[in-house]
Design a protein around this motif. Structure first.
Motif, PDB file in Angstrom:
ATOM      1  N   PHE A  13      65.017  28.755  55.065  1.00  0.00           N
ATOM      2  CA  PHE A  13      64.124  28.816  56.229  1.00  0.00           C
ATOM      3  C   PHE A  13      63.943  30.282  56.575  1.00  0.00           C
ATOM      4  O   PHE A  13      64.689  31.130  56.109  1.00  0.00           O
ATOM      5  CB  PHE A  13      64.688  28.030  57.429  1.00  0.00           C
ATOM      6  CG  PHE A  13      66.085  28.430  57.820  1.00  0.00           C
ATOM      7  CD1 PHE A  13      66.295  29.470  58.726  1.00  0.00           C
ATOM      8  CD2 PHE A  13      67.194  27.789  57.277  1.00  0.00           C
ATOM      9  CE1 PHE A  13      67.574  29.864  59.077  1.00  0.00           C
ATOM     10  CE2 PHE A  13      68.485  28.186  57.624  1.00  0.00           C
ATOM     11  CZ  PHE A  13      68.674  29.211  58.520  1.00  0.00           C
ATOM     12  N   LYS A  56      60.060  33.257  70.698  1.00  0.00           N
ATOM     13  CA  LYS A  56      61.422  33.061  70.202  1.00  0.00           C
ATOM     14  C   LYS A  56      62.140  31.934  70.916  1.00  0.00           C
ATOM     15  O   LYS A  56      63.204  31.514  70.510  1.00  0.00           O
ATOM     16  CB  LYS A  56      62.227  34.353  70.335  1.00  0.00           C
ATOM     17  CG  LYS A  56      61.661  35.523  69.550  1.00  0.00           C
ATOM     18  CD  LYS A  56      61.598  35.208  68.064  1.00  0.00           C
ATOM     19  CE  LYS A  56      60.973  36.320  67.244  1.00  0.00           C
ATOM     20  NZ  LYS A  56      61.762  37.525  67.178  1.00  0.00           N
ATOM     21  N   MET A 114      60.323  26.257  65.650  1.00  0.00           N
ATOM     22  CA  MET A 114      61.625  26.743  66.121  1.00  0.00           C
ATOM     23  C   MET A 114      62.801  26.204  65.299  1.00  0.00           C
ATOM     24  O   MET A 114      63.947  26.557  65.545  1.00  0.00           O
ATOM     25  CB  MET A 114      61.858  26.340  67.586  1.00  0.00           C
ATOM     26  CG  MET A 114      60.716  26.620  68.526  1.00  0.00           C
ATOM     27  SD  MET A 114      60.333  28.365  68.664  1.00  0.00           S
ATOM     28  CE  MET A 114      61.664  28.897  69.700  1.00  0.00           C
ATOM     29  N   GLU A 115      62.534  25.344  64.346  1.00  0.00           N
ATOM     30  CA  GLU A 115      63.620  24.788  63.534  1.00  0.00           C
ATOM     31  C   GLU A 115      64.276  25.898  62.719  1.00  0.00           C
ATOM     32  O   GLU A 115      63.607  26.836  62.290  1.00  0.00           O
ATOM     33  CB  GLU A 115      63.073  23.738  62.552  1.00  0.00           C
ATOM     34  CG  GLU A 115      62.268  22.640  63.167  1.00  0.00           C
ATOM     35  CD  GLU A 115      63.115  21.511  63.740  1.00  0.00           C
ATOM     36  OE1 GLU A 115      64.358  21.558  63.612  1.00  0.00           O
ATOM     37  OE2 GLU A 115      62.518  20.588  64.335  1.00  0.00           O
ATOM     38  N   GLN A 116      65.564  25.750  62.514  1.00  0.00           N
ATOM     39  CA  GLN A 116      66.286  26.661  61.624  1.00  0.00           C
ATOM     40  C   GLN A 116      67.040  25.840  60.601  1.00  0.00           C
ATOM     41  O   GLN A 116      68.245  25.993  60.405  1.00  0.00           O
ATOM     42  CB  GLN A 116      67.219  27.574  62.429  1.00  0.00           C
ATOM     43  CG  GLN A 116      66.466  28.539  63.332  1.00  0.00           C
ATOM     44  CD  GLN A 116      65.769  29.642  62.549  1.00  0.00           C
ATOM     45  OE1 GLN A 116      66.323  30.661  62.221  1.00  0.00           O
ATOM     46  NE2 GLN A 116      64.482  29.422  62.221  1.00  0.00           N
ATOM     47  N   ASP A 117      66.315  24.954  59.970  1.00  0.00           N
ATOM     48  CA  ASP A 117      66.935  24.006  59.057  1.00  0.00           C
ATOM     49  C   ASP A 117      66.040  23.880  57.831  1.00  0.00           C
ATOM     50  O   ASP A 117      64.835  24.085  57.916  1.00  0.00           O
ATOM     51  CB  ASP A 117      67.069  22.652  59.771  1.00  0.00           C
ATOM     52  CG  ASP A 117      68.036  21.716  59.071  1.00  0.00           C
ATOM     53  OD1 ASP A 117      68.645  22.125  58.058  1.00  0.00           O
ATOM     54  OD2 ASP A 117      68.175  20.585  59.536  1.00  0.00           O
ATOM     55  N   TRP A 118      66.658  23.539  56.719  1.00  0.00           N
ATOM     56  CA  TRP A 118      65.956  23.412  55.454  1.00  0.00           C
ATOM     57  C   TRP A 118      65.038  22.193  55.467  1.00  0.00           C
ATOM     58  O   TRP A 118      65.426  21.131  55.967  1.00  0.00           O
ATOM     59  CB  TRP A 118      66.996  23.260  54.334  1.00  0.00           C
ATOM     60  CG  TRP A 118      66.511  23.603  52.968  1.00  0.00           C
ATOM     61  CD1 TRP A 118      65.341  24.198  52.628  1.00  0.00           C
ATOM     62  CD2 TRP A 118      67.230  23.395  51.742  1.00  0.00           C
ATOM     63  NE1 TRP A 118      65.283  24.383  51.268  1.00  0.00           N
ATOM     64  CE2 TRP A 118      66.421  23.897  50.701  1.00  0.00           C
ATOM     65  CE3 TRP A 118      68.490  22.851  51.423  1.00  0.00           C
ATOM     66  CZ2 TRP A 118      66.820  23.859  49.362  1.00  0.00           C
ATOM     67  CZ3 TRP A 118      68.876  22.816  50.091  1.00  0.00           C
ATOM     68  CH2 TRP A 118      68.058  23.316  49.070  1.00  0.00           C
ATOM     69  N   ILE A 151      59.364  21.830  67.728  1.00  0.00           N
ATOM     70  CA  ILE A 151      60.692  21.448  67.245  1.00  0.00           C
ATOM     71  C   ILE A 151      60.756  19.935  67.332  1.00  0.00           C
ATOM     72  O   ILE A 151      60.034  19.346  68.144  1.00  0.00           O
ATOM     73  CB  ILE A 151      61.814  22.126  68.066  1.00  0.00           C
ATOM     74  CG1 ILE A 151      63.161  22.028  67.338  1.00  0.00           C
ATOM     75  CG2 ILE A 151      61.922  21.552  69.483  1.00  0.00           C
ATOM     76  CD1 ILE A 151      64.217  23.003  67.828  1.00  0.00           C
ATOM     77  N   ARG A 152      61.580  19.307  66.473  1.00  0.00           N
ATOM     78  CA  ARG A 152      61.700  17.849  66.542  1.00  0.00           C
ATOM     79  C   ARG A 152      61.995  17.417  67.962  1.00  0.00           C
ATOM     80  O   ARG A 152      62.985  17.848  68.514  1.00  0.00           O
ATOM     81  CB  ARG A 152      62.833  17.361  65.623  1.00  0.00           C
ATOM     82  CG  ARG A 152      62.474  17.301  64.170  1.00  0.00           C
ATOM     83  CD  ARG A 152      63.704  17.199  63.318  1.00  0.00           C
ATOM     84  NE  ARG A 152      64.416  18.477  63.257  1.00  0.00           N
ATOM     85  CZ  ARG A 152      65.511  18.661  62.494  1.00  0.00           C
ATOM     86  NH1 ARG A 152      65.997  17.697  61.761  1.00  0.00           N
ATOM     87  NH2 ARG A 152      66.110  19.840  62.475  1.00  0.00           N
ATOM     88  N   GLU A 203      64.970  35.135  64.306  1.00  0.00           N
ATOM     89  CA  GLU A 203      65.162  36.478  64.856  1.00  0.00           C
ATOM     90  C   GLU A 203      64.466  37.539  64.010  1.00  0.00           C
ATOM     91  O   GLU A 203      64.243  38.647  64.460  1.00  0.00           O
ATOM     92  CB  GLU A 203      66.645  36.804  65.060  1.00  0.00           C
ATOM     93  CG  GLU A 203      67.519  36.730  63.826  1.00  0.00           C
ATOM     94  CD  GLU A 203      68.222  35.390  63.678  1.00  0.00           C
ATOM     95  OE1 GLU A 203      67.622  34.347  64.047  1.00  0.00           O
ATOM     96  OE2 GLU A 203      69.367  35.374  63.187  1.00  0.00           O
TER      97      GLU A 203
END
Ligand code: CU
Lengths: 659, 180
Positions: free
Chosen positions: A520, A533, A579-583, A554-555, A524
């Protein structure tokens, strides 16, 4: 391990298939043509959840894209948009990606993409980048293999069909390009009747920054007006040289089918690019006024920007000695391929019954001894007998391309006789042949044009698939075929359909690419000028008729998910930050009546959709990429007021969470 | 094939290294007197609060709830044992607040129920290990941890998104939670 169990599992259903279906498939090359079907199946079966061993990157031909497949399964993983817009990903539609398709002809939403070429280090494919050419509007693109996204496109000036492109030198110092069609340079309205005297070809050397991969046109070489067709760079003893086939040495301007097939021999242009670069670095060469675009995606701002460049350095072989020599090669040579040792240069004369193999050692000697047949426009033509290493006699009809394994064998594709022929370097004897279905063009051995082939498979990239698959009207699927070359005899394992035209392909072991995979984009590190952000930075800003919406996804919600005070005719820019920080959790963004496309936004990325509401009313927007159990709830509304309305801008998310 | 297993191996190795570095780091700093977990005495009201927000399953309100034994539940994930110092590390908490704001506020408001629960007072209803494991390993937690499973039901089947915080970042966020 699973491979050992598999034949048992597969044998029964496959036997059933053969006995029950063969009588009414009417297929000439169906499963019955494969000896040991269960054995073949076990070699391509990748159990659920297991990975393929190789990535295969295929050009999309006329779809302008690049396909990503797994080998040996033949499964399609992804289509990477390169030269053509792609509504699926908003490529070429989002404000951030539009610039990647800018050219001196304007916004160019399509192309004809032919030759994927992996970056190399020390002559070995390294999994960092893959380059591909656009033939029609001469361009080269670079795809970053950590993200599988197109990050750079560069236009080639003084070119009219960027076909012999973009092959890499052994440390990716350069990618090279040649023009297929010769034209007046600079362009002018000069009749094709003056083709021989007034038309020119070019060879272009693009420098590649070793750290960033960024390309830049270092210089061009002005060549006689032939058609320059295919190319490859030297390695080992031939490192520093690049080879380009040419046809139409007759310099015909019409009915080339006949008039460009008169000469018994055409030429492979051997370019000493090291020497040419020395001239340039010494300040030599003519500055020529041109206009071309160079477009780069900045990963920090996630926005592509275009730069227009107005000049290029050109070397004329008449003035600068020793940069280019012609190697006579029978007859209308198409492919030119350099073996892993770098010594042999295989020229496939598509109208010749033999394959001609030149020797680097002999070529260098002939140059030293000035063993010239003649000189054309300042370019010496070396004596054929002085440079030939050997000839493969009558291997088949219509030879096109050759790739190599690590055991000193070569594999050549034959278009007319639809087959691959295996032969031995040095002895020139034919070892094996296998039919392909049908009309093979290029072929690919993983690493087969580098110093280190992984000679496990050869992939046939076919032009025709008549009767191999369920019919789909007049146009059938394009296809590739996977052939095992690990043993003495080649064995057909699998046919698999491909998207677009699988013109050429390159393959690389997966473990050279996977460790570099980006999962991902870090929020930042997102320097997009319109990124937010956190949700509390979400806002809507009006500037005259222009409205910027700073939105988060985001979900499973957008912020804001309600906007009021937009007016008919406003130019609304939705800047959506995922905003997700996931694969593997992209979100989409689509709004009713949008005339461009949707957005597909990777985790941590910002993408912008431009929207001009045309009527008053309420316009829903929603997420197009199924993201969670509440994906259907991931939606919102824009209320559009009449032009000139005084309704103030308002936005919020949640009934007690007005922002 | 072997590629995948090599990968799993490398990544779990990486995780182990990270984890051990983290614990060593903390252990080194933990010379000061430490505060043990709070006694379960004051728990009842907290759970009641949670239940009023729940989707109203009768089973939850009737006596035995998965929430009851929270103080023995450390969750499932990389954090096995964590002792908090008596004093809140304000600098750490400030960094945690920043991370929380960027990566968590889409779903969590500090002191009220939103998409997910409010973190305010979370250490009166969850162990610090559980909190960190929930942040770091949400996929597994909502599948296997009894409290996380129940929370998923109570919060409209919106599973917690993995925001890929590092263990260090999660620790900072936890410290911020202590200030709420
Ligand atoms: Cu979504």
């Amino acid at each position: 391990m699973y491979k050992k169990m598999l034949p048992l599992l597969l044998a029964l259903p496959l036997l059933f298939f053969i006995t029950s279906c063969s009588e009414y498939t009417g297929s000439k090359g169906g499963p019955q043509a494969i000896s040991g079907v269960a054995d073949a199946a076990s070699k391509v079966y990748v159990p659920p959840g297991k990975y393929d061993e190789f990535y295969l990157f295929t050009s999309g031909g006329f779809n302008g894209q690049m396909g990503v497949y797994g080998l040996p399964s033949g499964r399609l993983f992804r289509v990477i948009p390169v030269f053509s817009v792609d509504a699926e990903k908003g490529y070429g539609f989002s404000e951030e990606t539009k610039s990647l398709l800018m050219t001196s002809y304007g916004f160019m939403p399509w192309d004809d993409a032919h030759h994927p070429e992996l970056s190399q280090t020390d002559g070995i494919t390294d999994g960092r980048w893959i380059f591909i050419n656009g033939n029609n509007t001469p361009r080269i693109a670079r795809i970053d293999l950590s993200t599988f996204e197109t990050v750079e496109t560069i236009e080639i000036p003084n070119s009219a069909g960027n076909h012999g492109s973009p092959f890499t030198t052994q440390n990716t110092e350069y990618v090279i390009a040649s023009t297929r069609f010769s034209v007046p340079i600079p362009q002018a309205d000069i009749s094709t009747k003056d083709f021989a005297t007034r038309y020119k070809g070019t060879i272009t050397m693009l420098k590649v920054d070793p750290n960033t991969g960024e390309m830049s046109i270092h210089f061009q070489i002005l060549c006689p007006g032939f058609d320059y067709d295919k190319a490859h760079c030297g390695k080992g003893p031939s490192h520093g040289w690049a080879f380009f086939t040419s046809y139409n040495t007759e310099q015909a301007g019409t009915l080339k089918e006949i008039e460009a097939s008169q000469n018994d021999k055409d030429y492979i242009a051997a370019v000493n690019w090291k020497k040419a670069a020395e001239y340039i670095d010494a300040g030599k060469g003519e500055e020529m006024t041109v206009t071309y675009y160079h477009n780069i995606m900045d990963e920090a701002t996630q926005t592509a920007t275009s730069r227009v460049i107005k000049s290029v350095k050109v070397l004329d072989p008449l003035k600068y000695e020793g940069i280019i020599y012609y190697l006579p090669t029978p007859k209308s040579p198409h492919g030119v391929d350099v073996d892993p040792s770098g010594e042999y240069i295989v020229g496939n004369g598509k109208l010749s019954t033999d394959l001609t193999v030149h020797s680097t050692t002999r070529m260098l000697k002939a140059i030293e001894n000035k063993a010239y047949e003649k000189v054309i426009d300042g370019i010496p033509v070396l004596k054929y007998d002085e440079i030939v290493a050997g000839v493969v006699k009558q291997p088949g009809l219509g030879p096109l391309h050759t790739e190599f394994d690590e055991k000193g064998n070569a594999y050549t594709s034959f278009f007319i006789s639809s087959e691959i022929v295996k032969w031995k370097l040095g002895t020139w004897e034919i070892l094996d042949r296998i039919p392909t279905y049908y009309s093979i063009g290029h072929l690919c051995v993983p690493g087969g044009d580098s110093r280190k082939p992984w000679g496990k498979y050869v992939i046939a990239l076919n032009k025709i698939t008549k009767d191999r698959y369920l019919p789909t009207g007049p146009e059938l699927t394009q296809s590739a075929q996977l052939i095992d070359i690990s043993g003495e005899k080649m064995q057909l394992l699998l046919d698999f359909p491909t998207v677009g035209e699988p013109h050429y392909a390159q393959a690389i072991p997966a473990d050279k690419v996977m460790p570099r995979t980006k999962k991902f984009y870090k929020l930042e590190e997102n320097k997009h000028p319109h990124a937010i952000k956190s949700e509390d930075e979400a806002k809507v800003v009006r500037d005259g008729k222009i409205v910027h919406v700073y939105m988060a996804s985001i979900r499973s919600h957008f912020t804001p998910d309600n906007i009021e005070g937009i007016r008919v005719g406003d130019e609304v820019y939705f800047h959506v930050t995922n905003m997700e920080q996931d694969w593997d959790v992209p979100h989409g963004f689509a709004i009713m009546g949008a005339q461009n496309a949707e957005l597909l936004i990777m985790p941590g990325q910002t993408r912008t959709l431009k929207w001009i509401p045309q009527n008053t009313g309420v316009y829903p927007f929603y997420c197009t990429d199924f993201c969670s159990a509440l994906h259907q709830e991931m939606q919102g509304y824009v209320v559009v007021s009449p032009q000139g309305s005084n309704k103030p801008l308002k936005w919020w998310t949640g009934s007690d969470n007005a922002l | 094939m072997h590629i995948q297993s090599t990968f799993t191996f490398i990544s779990s190795l990486g995780l182990m290294l990270m984890a051990s570095a983290f614990f060593n780091g903390c252990g080194g700093n933990n010379e000061s007197p430490t505060q043990k977990l709070q006694a379960p005495a004051a728990v009842a009201e907290d759970e009641e609060e949670e239940e009023t927000h729940s989707t109203g399953k009768a089973t939850e309100t009737a006596g035995a709830s998965v929430y009851d034994n929270w103080y023995t539940n450390k969750g499932i994930g990389p954090v096995k044992n964590l002792t908090l110092s008596a004093e809140i590390d304000q600098a750490l908490a400030a960094e945690g607040e920043k991370i929380f704001k960027e990566k968590c506020t889409s779903c969590h408001k500090p002191d009220k129920r939103f998409i997910g629960p409010a973190p305010k007072g979370v250490l009166e209803r969850r162990t610090p290990e559980w909190v960190m494991n929930m942040i770091l390993n949400p996929e597994k937690m909502v599948k296997e941890d009894p409290i996380a499973k129940q929370l998923l039901l109570d919060y409209n089947l919106s599973p917690m998104a993995n925001q890929n915080l590092t263990e260090e970042e999660a620790r900072k966020v936890l410290e911020y939670f202590r200030t709420l």
